[in-house]
Design an enzyme around this catalytic site. Structure first.
Site, PDB file in Angstrom:
ATOM      1  CG  ASP A 174      -2.188   0.855   0.896  1.00  0.00           C
ATOM      2  OD1 ASP A 174      -2.135   1.695  -0.020  1.00  0.00           O
ATOM      3  OD2 ASP A 174      -3.204   0.700   1.591  1.00  0.00           O
TER       4      ASP A 174
HETATM    5  C1  BGC Z   1      -5.003   3.165   0.145  1.00  0.00           C
HETATM    6  C2  BGC Z   1      -5.234   2.108  -0.905  1.00  0.00           C
HETATM    7  C3  BGC Z   1      -5.101   2.717  -2.270  1.00  0.00           C
HETATM    8  C4  BGC Z   1      -3.737   3.382  -2.404  1.00  0.00           C
HETATM    9  C5  BGC Z   1      -3.518   4.004  -3.763  1.00  0.00           C
HETATM   10  C6  BGC Z   1      -3.741   3.978  -0.096  1.00  0.00           C
HETATM   11  O1  BGC Z   1      -3.672   5.055   0.747  1.00  0.00           O
HETATM   12  O2  BGC Z   1      -4.948   2.534   1.407  1.00  0.00           O
HETATM   13  O3  BGC Z   1      -6.509   1.542  -0.735  1.00  0.00           O
HETATM   14  O4  BGC Z   1      -5.312   1.754  -3.255  1.00  0.00           O
HETATM   15  O5  BGC Z   1      -3.644   4.400  -1.433  1.00  0.00           O
HETATM   16  O6  BGC Z   1      -4.277   5.120  -3.958  1.00  0.00           O
END
Ligand code: BGC
Length: 796
Positions: free
Chosen positions: A300
């Protein structure tokens, strides 16, 4: 733009959604089921041939991902992306969207980089892309996996047209605590429902064939158990036993992997003290060895570098730990690209570990056909076509849950609205707010296309409709807090929140209600400020002055219909005691107003059921129906007796009942359904037969369901079991089958639910899925309170 082929396809999907989607199909046992495309010999031969030509820096480049558009996490790098792509040091980008932007970088990768390896563009396509559908929690309330499949299909098609071949969806985290703002992105509290939805999302995006030009690779997130954050506080630690981890939290991820998921996203949290982004147990042992996953794992946002905050080492150490555990790509982390090469050169990481990671990333790029068709088509992007809007309206109609519908003197059942209500007042800060209807995470959803409830009701009622906004969504105090956490700094929308003059507007709203026969109150929670990531709450009431508005309008004595627009279960106790009709409408998307009006006027008979329990008080959280038994059960299995019943020394609250205000699976209709006594096809079955049955049923539970009312309706028939005697205690009830069934007035249909190993097994203390001699109690009905009962005995 007209797209006949797409229209034919959508018609097909329409057809699919009216066929009864009987979701009683079994989930697979633990046999690895790798995605055949990723395992294909030809594809892997291409991967190996390319890998042989790559330098260490080029290999590591494939493991690096940066956001070159807007930020969806703290900070965002501002690097020379053109240069990195030219040097083969950037394999993937996120938040770059649209034909022009994606093709810009792709041309550099394909024409200027030495090995011409295409970039994989990823984006949060969560519930539709340009056409915004209801939020995932709402989609789960449809209990219709084909609806999720439809949404994924449209999302993937629109994303591919914008150059995006990789969607950061579905989120399959079990969410049992609505203080956690990300419950909105989930399918709620239950692993069986969650797994059915997970399979459907994957199918819809990937179509069992990644090479199709309108397929997108999924990234199943957030692995693992992110929804189990202690106290519902986002990014917090997760601490749970392995049996609960496997039997509850991991099930939907497993279902997604078995459905062919090409990638996974590792989560921010730790699990029993080991960060999920450097967790060999979940990433290697379970995901790869037990489930046979052949795709890759992306971290993530910044999760690899955040391992330093988790206190498991410095930059080079955490990068090594994450890679060796099985995180192949570093999202916006700035670590793989900067420290991995040094770790390999100094002998700390064996180059074969890097090679294996690169293989996995290249596999997905090859499977998607990006080497052969790297560019987004030069066709104009399309926004919310009429065909897709029609699908969005139909799908949204299925997601609305009628929580309560009591008769009112002179009007009868308050819903559906009839001509008896001559003047209708619409009141509330969510009655005419386009942005809010899109939910917390609609990256490309454009508010200007949204039909609000006010617009939809005006179409039907003309000047019989009166309107007053009533109050703002937030109090002045909320607004101040939000300014501090504002994403976009001084110029952002947060910074210009209106300071409310609620006292004045509530008086105006009350006057408006007095002039009407019926008032519709559109209240809830701000998707924009209060829901989704980094939006945990310590309270679950309406925000701002909405509760005062509600109480003031109810005090007029006029009948009130409450439409709740929120991405999490809210505390609705006062409303449930004072308002005759309540419709849970979530964040319904681009066709919000039409979909809600369709139900309010009875053109659509509500059929949604709660995918998460609604609490009486926030202090009950985490509240879910599938609780483990205690030695001192307060009021029977589901604790439905009032709190003054029974004795003191029981597992209970002194100041509140144990039960949900509205339980899991709950949802009313404008008609009534009658359940006959369910019948089991055989009374007994030997353990050995169940163990040997694989995915095949060993018995079926048959039940007749009749529509005893005057209008056609769709019921979600639910089957629950309880294992009454096992070596490890089992939940007081567990969902193990469901089906949507449409019935004309007076019509009866027979349903059969299979029971076999998949439905009956549990994890023993050796962490083996097993079956033991026992009696399963079985209930069939329209919610987790189902009473029609039978049983199945499993004997030696
Ligand atoms: C979130 C994810 C997301 C990623 C990309 C993160 O902050 O937890 O769910 O896919 O950002 O935007």
């Amino acid at each position: 733009m007209k797209r006949p082929a797409f229209r034919v396809f959508l018609n097909l999907l329409f057809a699919l959604t009216i066929v009864i989607p009987c979701c009683v199909a079994a989930s697979a046992q633990s046999a690895p089921a790798p995605n055949p495309q990723l395992a294909s010999k030809e594809l892997n031969a291409r991967v190996e041939a390319l890998l042989k030509q790559m330098t260490l820096d080029e290999k590591i480049g494939q493991l690096v991902q940066y956001s070159a558009g807007f930020a969806t996490g703290p900070g965002a790098s501002n690097l020379h992306y053109d240069e990195l792509v030219t040097k083969g040091q950037l394999g993937s980008m996120l938040n770059v969207t649209g034909v022009e932007a994606t093709n810009h970088y792709q041309h550099i990768a394909m024409e200027k980089s030495r090995l011409h390896i295409p970039i994989l563009f990823g984006l949060d396509v969560i519930h539709g892309h340009r056409t915004t559908f209801p939020v995932p929690l709402a989609l789960a309330a449809s209990w219709d996996p084909s609806a999720a499949e439809t949404v994924a299909r449209v999302g993937a098609t629109e994303a591919r047209a914008d150059g995006i071949a990789w969607v950061f969806s579905p989120m399959v985290d079990i969410a049992r605590d609505p203080r956690w703002g990300r419950i909105i992105e989930s399918s709620g509290e239950d692993p069986y429902l969650g797994s059915a939805m997970a399979r459907a999302w994957v199918k819809g995006y990937q179509q069992d064939d990644l090479s199709k030009p309108d397929s997108a690779a999924v990234s199943v997130k957030h692995f693992a158990a992110y929804g189990g954050a202690i106290a519902g506080r986002d990014y917090n630690a997760v601490d749970m036993g392995e049996i609960t981890l496997r039997q509850v939290y991991l099930e939907p991820y497993r279902a997604a992997v078995e459905a062919g998921a090409a990638t996974m996203m590792s989560s921010f949290n730790s699990i029993n003290g080991v960060p999920a982004t450097a967790n060999p147990f979940t990433l290697n042992q379970i995901l790869r060895k037990e489930w046979g996953f052949d795709g890759f794992v992306v971290s993530d946002w910044g999760a690899v570098s955040e391992l330093i905050n988790h206190s498991i080492g410095d930059g080079p150490t955490v990068a090594r730990k994450a890679l060796e555990a099985g995180v192949e790509m570093d999202m916006e982390g700035n670590l793989y690209g900067t420290v991995l090469a040094g770790q390999v050169r100094s002998g700390k990481i064996h180059e074969s570990v890097v090679d294996e990671a690169v293989r996995r990333v290249l596999r997905v790029k090859f499977a998607l056909g990006l080497f052969d068709h790297p560019y987004a088509p030069e066709s104009p992007a399309y926004d919310a076509t009429p065909e897709r809007r029609a699908v969005a309206r139909k799908v949204a109609g299925e997601t609305l849950v009628l929580l309560k519908n009591d008769p009112v003197e002179g009007l009868g059942d308050l819903l559906p609205l009839t001509a008896k209500a001559k003047k209708v007042a619409l009141i509330g800060p969510l009655a005419d707010n386009q942005r809010e209807m899109l939910g917390a995470w609609a990256v490309k959803g454009d508010p200007k296309y949204v039909v609000t409830l006010k617009t939809a009701l005006a179409e039907r009622l003309g000047n019989r409709l009166l309107y007053a906004p009533g109050c703002e969504m937030l109090s002045g105090e909320d607004a101040n807090v939000l300014k501090q956490v504002s994403f976009g700094g001084a110029d952002s929308a947060h910074a210009s929140l209106p300071l409310p003059d609620d006292a004045k507007t509530i008086v105006e709203a009350v006057e408006t209600a007095r002039k009407a026969d019926v008032t519709i109150l559109a209240l809830g929670e701000s998707a924009d400020w209060m829901e989704g990531e980094a939006s945990s709450r310590a309270t679950l009431g309406f925000t701002g002055a909405q509760e005062q508005l509600l109480e003031a309008v109810v005090a007029t004595g006029k009948p009130v219909i409450l439409v709740v627009l929120a991405g999490r279960p809210l505390e609705l106790k006062w409303a449930a005691n004072h308002v005759p009709a309540i419709l849970e409408a979530w964040s319904p998307g681009v066709e919000a107003g039409h979909a809600v009006a369709d139900v309010l006027f009875g053109d659509v008979n509500p059929s949604g059921k709660l995918p998460a329990s609604l609490p009486r008080a926030v202090g009950q959280e985490p509240l879910y129906y599938a609780q483990l038994p205690t030695g001192r059960p307060a009021h029977g299995d589901l604790s439905r007796l009032p709190r003054n019943a029974g004795e003191k020394f029981m597992s209970r609250y002194m100041d509140e009942e144990n039960s949900a205000l509205f339980p899991f699976g709950w949802g009313l209709s404008y008609t009534r359904f009658r359940y006959d006594q369910p019948a089991i096809s055989r009374a007994e079955v030997p353990v050995s037969e169940v163990l040997a049955s694989g995915h095949k049923p060993v018995a079926t539970v048959g039940v007749d369901v009749k529509n005893t009312g005057k209008v056609a309706g769709t019921e979600v028939v639910q089957l629950y079991i309880r294992n009454t005697s096992a070596s490890v205690e089992q939940p007081v009830r567990e969902l193990k089958g469901f089906a949507r069934v449409s019935l004309a007035p007076g019509e009866t249909k027979h349903l059969d639910f299979p029971l076999g190993f998949d439905e009956l097994n549990f994890y023993n203390v050796e962490i083996q899925r097993t079956i033991e001699p026992t009696t399963y109690k079985i209930w069939v009905g329209g919610s987790s309170l189902a009473t029609a009962e039978t049983s199945l005995k499993v004997v030696e």
